[in-house]
Design a protein around this motif. Sequence first.
Motif, PDB file in Angstrom:
ATOM      1  N   GLY A  12       0.823  -1.367  -0.008  1.00  0.00           N
ATOM      2  CA  GLY A  12      -0.085   0.108   0.041  1.00  0.00           C
ATOM      3  C   GLY A  12       0.769   1.191   0.096  1.00  0.00           C
ATOM      4  O   GLY A  12       0.514   2.524   0.712  1.00  0.00           O
ATOM      5  N   LYS A  13       1.971   1.096  -0.615  1.00  0.00           N
ATOM      6  CA  LYS A  13       2.906   2.314  -0.715  1.00  0.00           C
ATOM      7  C   LYS A  13       3.021   2.788  -2.218  1.00  0.00           C
ATOM      8  O   LYS A  13       2.985   1.815  -2.916  1.00  0.00           O
ATOM      9  CB  LYS A  13       4.233   2.114   0.149  1.00  0.00           C
ATOM     10  N   LYS A  14       3.802   3.755  -2.554  1.00  0.00           N
ATOM     11  CA  LYS A  14       3.877   4.148  -3.737  1.00  0.00           C
ATOM     12  C   LYS A  14       5.344   4.454  -3.894  1.00  0.00           C
ATOM     13  O   LYS A  14       6.317   5.188  -3.303  1.00  0.00           O
ATOM     14  CB  LYS A  14       3.162   5.538  -4.285  1.00  0.00           C
ATOM     15  N   VAL A  15       6.141   3.868  -5.157  1.00  0.00           N
ATOM     16  CA  VAL A  15       7.553   3.931  -5.454  1.00  0.00           C
ATOM     17  C   VAL A  15       7.462   5.262  -6.129  1.00  0.00           C
ATOM     18  O   VAL A  15       6.993   5.641  -6.985  1.00  0.00           O
ATOM     19  CB  VAL A  15       7.900   3.036  -6.346  1.00  0.00           C
ATOM     20  N   GLN A  16       8.415   6.295  -5.524  1.00  0.00           N
ATOM     21  CA  GLN A  16       8.633   7.519  -6.186  1.00  0.00           C
ATOM     22  C   GLN A  16       9.936   7.313  -7.008  1.00  0.00           C
ATOM     23  O   GLN A  16      10.853   7.046  -6.603  1.00  0.00           O
ATOM     24  CB  GLN A  16       9.126   8.513  -4.791  1.00  0.00           C
ATOM     25  N   ILE A  17       9.757   7.603  -8.302  1.00  0.00           N
ATOM     26  CA  ILE A  17      10.746   7.694  -9.283  1.00  0.00           C
ATOM     27  C   ILE A  17      11.576   9.052  -9.263  1.00  0.00           C
ATOM     28  O   ILE A  17      10.860  10.105  -9.339  1.00  0.00           O
ATOM     29  CB  ILE A  17      10.178   7.496 -10.741  1.00  0.00           C
ATOM     30  N   ASP A  18      12.938   9.076  -9.402  1.00  0.00           N
ATOM     31  CA  ASP A  18      13.757  10.077  -9.296  1.00  0.00           C
ATOM     32  C   ASP A  18      14.284  10.285 -10.770  1.00  0.00           C
ATOM     33  O   ASP A  18      15.250   9.723 -11.135  1.00  0.00           O
ATOM     34  CB  ASP A  18      15.021   9.892  -8.367  1.00  0.00           C
ATOM     35  N   LEU A  19      13.556  11.043 -11.482  1.00  0.00           N
ATOM     36  CA  LEU A  19      13.962  11.295 -12.752  1.00  0.00           C
ATOM     37  C   LEU A  19      15.330  11.921 -12.880  1.00  0.00           C
ATOM     38  O   LEU A  19      15.840  12.014 -13.982  1.00  0.00           O
ATOM     39  CB  LEU A  19      12.770  12.329 -13.336  1.00  0.00           C
TER      40      LEU A  19
ATOM     41  N   SER B 255      20.093   8.474 -16.779  1.00  0.00           N
ATOM     42  CA  SER B 255      21.097   8.751 -17.749  1.00  0.00           C
ATOM     43  C   SER B 255      21.166   7.887 -18.963  1.00  0.00           C
ATOM     44  O   SER B 255      20.321   7.056 -19.315  1.00  0.00           O
ATOM     45  CB  SER B 255      22.446   8.446 -16.884  1.00  0.00           C
ATOM     46  N   PRO B 256      22.177   8.003 -19.959  1.00  0.00           N
ATOM     47  CA  PRO B 256      22.404   7.079 -21.126  1.00  0.00           C
ATOM     48  C   PRO B 256      22.520   5.857 -20.688  1.00  0.00           C
ATOM     49  O   PRO B 256      22.474   4.851 -21.570  1.00  0.00           O
ATOM     50  CB  PRO B 256      23.482   7.758 -22.004  1.00  0.00           C
ATOM     51  N   TYR B 257      23.078   5.606 -19.538  1.00  0.00           N
ATOM     52  CA  TYR B 257      23.303   4.234 -19.137  1.00  0.00           C
ATOM     53  C   TYR B 257      22.407   3.310 -18.501  1.00  0.00           C
ATOM     54  O   TYR B 257      22.636   2.150 -18.582  1.00  0.00           O
ATOM     55  CB  TYR B 257      24.864   4.386 -18.285  1.00  0.00           C
ATOM     56  N   SER B 258      21.603   3.984 -17.751  1.00  0.00           N
ATOM     57  CA  SER B 258      20.211   3.271 -16.951  1.00  0.00           C
ATOM     58  C   SER B 258      18.984   3.938 -16.786  1.00  0.00           C
ATOM     59  O   SER B 258      19.535   5.405 -16.864  1.00  0.00           O
ATOM     60  CB  SER B 258      21.169   2.539 -15.713  1.00  0.00           C
TER      61      SER B 258
ATOM     62  N   LYS C 140      33.342  -0.514 -17.816  1.00  0.00           N
ATOM     63  CA  LYS C 140      33.638   0.451 -17.011  1.00  0.00           C
ATOM     64  C   LYS C 140      32.665   1.369 -16.560  1.00  0.00           C
ATOM     65  O   LYS C 140      32.535   2.022 -15.290  1.00  0.00           O
ATOM     66  CB  LYS C 140      34.860   1.061 -17.304  1.00  0.00           C
ATOM     67  N   GLU C 141      31.802   1.760 -17.375  1.00  0.00           N
ATOM     68  CA  GLU C 141      30.823   3.039 -17.255  1.00  0.00           C
ATOM     69  C   GLU C 141      29.653   2.302 -16.736  1.00  0.00           C
ATOM     70  O   GLU C 141      29.189   1.074 -17.172  1.00  0.00           O
ATOM     71  CB  GLU C 141      30.615   3.626 -18.372  1.00  0.00           C
ATOM     72  N   LEU C 142      29.119   2.587 -15.456  1.00  0.00           N
ATOM     73  CA  LEU C 142      27.935   2.033 -14.873  1.00  0.00           C
ATOM     74  C   LEU C 142      26.716   3.429 -14.686  1.00  0.00           C
ATOM     75  O   LEU C 142      27.222   4.564 -14.260  1.00  0.00           O
ATOM     76  CB  LEU C 142      28.080   1.293 -13.666  1.00  0.00           C
ATOM     77  N   GLY C 143      25.418   3.022 -14.817  1.00  0.00           N
ATOM     78  CA  GLY C 143      24.650   3.945 -14.474  1.00  0.00           C
ATOM     79  C   GLY C 143      24.407   3.872 -12.838  1.00  0.00           C
ATOM     80  O   GLY C 143      24.847   2.809 -12.104  1.00  0.00           O
ATOM     81  N   LEU C 144      23.874   4.991 -12.418  1.00  0.00           N
ATOM     82  CA  LEU C 144      23.794   5.334 -10.933  1.00  0.00           C
ATOM     83  C   LEU C 144      22.931   3.948 -10.272  1.00  0.00           C
ATOM     84  O   LEU C 144      23.641   3.602  -9.275  1.00  0.00           O
ATOM     85  CB  LEU C 144      22.650   6.733 -10.918  1.00  0.00           C
ATOM     86  N   ALA C 145      21.987   3.334 -10.902  1.00  0.00           N
ATOM     87  CA  ALA C 145      21.419   2.416 -10.167  1.00  0.00           C
ATOM     88  C   ALA C 145      22.360   1.293 -10.074  1.00  0.00           C
ATOM     89  O   ALA C 145      22.420   0.453  -8.738  1.00  0.00           O
ATOM     90  CB  ALA C 145      20.195   1.995 -11.055  1.00  0.00           C
ATOM     91  N   ALA C 146      23.202   0.783 -11.168  1.00  0.00           N
ATOM     92  CA  ALA C 146      24.147  -0.217 -11.078  1.00  0.00           C
ATOM     93  C   ALA C 146      25.264   0.117  -9.921  1.00  0.00           C
ATOM     94  O   ALA C 146      25.662  -0.682  -9.373  1.00  0.00           O
ATOM     95  CB  ALA C 146      24.779  -0.452 -12.380  1.00  0.00           C
ATOM     96  N   GLN C 147      25.522   1.445 -10.175  1.00  0.00           N
ATOM     97  CA  GLN C 147      26.677   1.830  -9.024  1.00  0.00           C
ATOM     98  C   GLN C 147      26.134   1.651  -7.873  1.00  0.00           C
ATOM     99  O   GLN C 147      27.003   0.974  -6.826  1.00  0.00           O
ATOM    100  CB  GLN C 147      26.986   3.282  -9.172  1.00  0.00           C
ATOM    101  N   MET C 148      24.989   1.938  -7.262  1.00  0.00           N
ATOM    102  CA  MET C 148      24.414   1.999  -5.938  1.00  0.00           C
ATOM    103  C   MET C 148      24.263   0.236  -5.705  1.00  0.00           C
ATOM    104  O   MET C 148      24.577   0.023  -4.539  1.00  0.00           O
ATOM    105  CB  MET C 148      23.137   2.586  -5.872  1.00  0.00           C
ATOM    106  N   LEU C 149      23.618  -0.507  -6.651  1.00  0.00           N
ATOM    107  CA  LEU C 149      23.522  -1.977  -6.333  1.00  0.00           C
ATOM    108  C   LEU C 149      24.814  -2.510  -6.209  1.00  0.00           C
ATOM    109  O   LEU C 149      25.063  -3.350  -5.158  1.00  0.00           O
ATOM    110  CB  LEU C 149      22.827  -2.596  -7.443  1.00  0.00           C
ATOM    111  N   LEU C 150      25.908  -2.297  -7.135  1.00  0.00           N
ATOM    112  CA  LEU C 150      27.253  -2.955  -6.924  1.00  0.00           C
ATOM    113  C   LEU C 150      27.781  -2.556  -5.392  1.00  0.00           C
ATOM    114  O   LEU C 150      28.472  -3.359  -4.730  1.00  0.00           O
ATOM    115  CB  LEU C 150      28.092  -2.434  -7.791  1.00  0.00           C
ATOM    116  N   LYS C 151      27.632  -1.293  -4.986  1.00  0.00           N
ATOM    117  CA  LYS C 151      28.001  -0.851  -3.869  1.00  0.00           C
ATOM    118  C   LYS C 151      27.632  -1.513  -2.425  1.00  0.00           C
ATOM    119  O   LYS C 151      28.303  -1.971  -1.659  1.00  0.00           O
ATOM    120  CB  LYS C 151      27.958   0.666  -3.608  1.00  0.00           C
ATOM    121  N   LEU C 152      26.395  -1.767  -2.610  1.00  0.00           N
ATOM    122  CA  LEU C 152      25.801  -2.394  -1.531  1.00  0.00           C
ATOM    123  C   LEU C 152      26.036  -4.042  -1.560  1.00  0.00           C
ATOM    124  O   LEU C 152      26.198  -4.493  -0.623  1.00  0.00           O
ATOM    125  CB  LEU C 152      24.064  -2.581  -1.765  1.00  0.00           C
TER     126      LEU C 152
END
Length: 379
Positions: free
Chosen positions: A268-275, A279-282, A313-325
Motif C-alpha cells: 500500500g505504498k508508492k514508489v517515487q521515481i527520481d527522474l 542517464s544514457p547508461y540506465s 567500466k561505465e555504470l549507470g547510477l542504479a548499477a553503481q548503487m547496487l554494486l556498492k551494496l
Amino acid sequence: MLTCQIEYAKKSKPGEEICGDSICVKRSSSKVVACVSDGLGSGVKASILSTLTTKMAATMLFRNIPFDEVFSSILKTLPVCRVRGISYANLCCVVYDAVINECTVVEYEFPVVLCLRNGQFVELEKEEKTIEGRKVFFSKFQPVEEDLLFVMTDGVSQAGMGTPHFPLGFGLKNILKEIESLLKYKLPPSDIVNHLVKLAEHLDRETRGDDALAMVAQFRPLYVLNIFVGPPEDRSKDEILVKRFMNMLGKKVICGGTTAQIFERVLGKKVQIDLDTISPYSPPIGKLEGFELVTEGIVTLTQVFRYLEGQQKELGLAAQMLLKLMLEADEINFTVGRAINPAHQNPLFSHDVSLKFRLVHDVARILKDLGKIVNIDYC
C-alpha cells in the motif's frame, strides 16, 4: 549477530615463486573457519604440505567434526622431520560460532596468536592437550564488536634474524607494539597485515629470509543484503512472498519494474521515481520506504555483471548503487521470481531459459569468488 571478517597478506621467501605458508577460509552466516599453516622449508614442497594441512582442517571443522578428531587425523597424516624432530607443517585454526558468539583458537607449534580489544592486548587462557603424542593448545573467548585476532607465521616473528637490530628476529613484543601503534592511527586491519608482511620483507633484505603470512580476524556486525528480482511464478503467492521478504533481516533492494508494482500493491505504498537520476547508461532509480534501492531489473543486473567481469567500466547510477551494496555485504540473499518475460529471452539459447536466471547465477558466482555468502531462492 556478529561475523568474523578475515583479511591476510603473505610473501614468498626470496628466490621462491611459491609461498610455503597457506590459509584456507570457509564461511557461512553462522560460522567462520580460518586455518593457517607454515610448511617446513620453502617453495613447492612447503606449499603442498601447508595447503594440504589447511584444506583438511578447514573442511572438517566447517562440517562440525570435533576438534580432537580433526587434529588427530592431521597429526597422523603429517610426517615428522627425522633430523630436526619437528612436523613438516604447523597449524592454527580459528573457528567462530556466531550463533553462540564463541571463538575457539587451536594451535599446534604455532608462533604468533595475538588478541586485541580496544587496541590493547588480551591474554587468552590456553588449555594444553596431548593429541597423538604432541602438544596442542586450545583457547576460547566470547568476542565483542571490533575485537581483533592476529595470526602470523614465523616469517613475521623471525624477520631480520641475524641483523644487528634484531639478532633473534623481530619478535612477538615488537609485533604487538607495531600493531598497537597502527591501531592508534585508526589503520584498517587489512592495512595492518599488509604493513607487517612488507615490514618483514624489508627486514629480510640482509638475510636469507622466509615465507611469511599475517592474518587478522575482525569481529563486527554481519551485513546482509536481500534482493528481490522479478515477479513470482504464482501470482496468488505475491502477498505471502512480499511479507516474508519484508521480515528478512538486513537491507532490501527491488530489481524490476513489475516486481516493484507488486510491492506497491501489497504494501500500500508508492514508489517515487527520481527522474534526475536517468542517464544514457540506465533508467532512473526509485525510492520506497523500507528499501535501500528500487531499480529496473535486466539492464541494471547486466551492467553489474559486466563490471564484475571486467567487460564494462561505465555504470549507470542504479548499477553503481547496487554494486556498492553488494560489495559491502557479507551475505547476499536473492529471491528470484520464476515468471518469465518473453522480452527477456536470449535468442542465442535454443532452450527456454530466462535471462534474469542466468544473470543472477553469474553475479552470484562472482560474488562467491569474492568471499561473499550467497543464497538464491526461486519462487
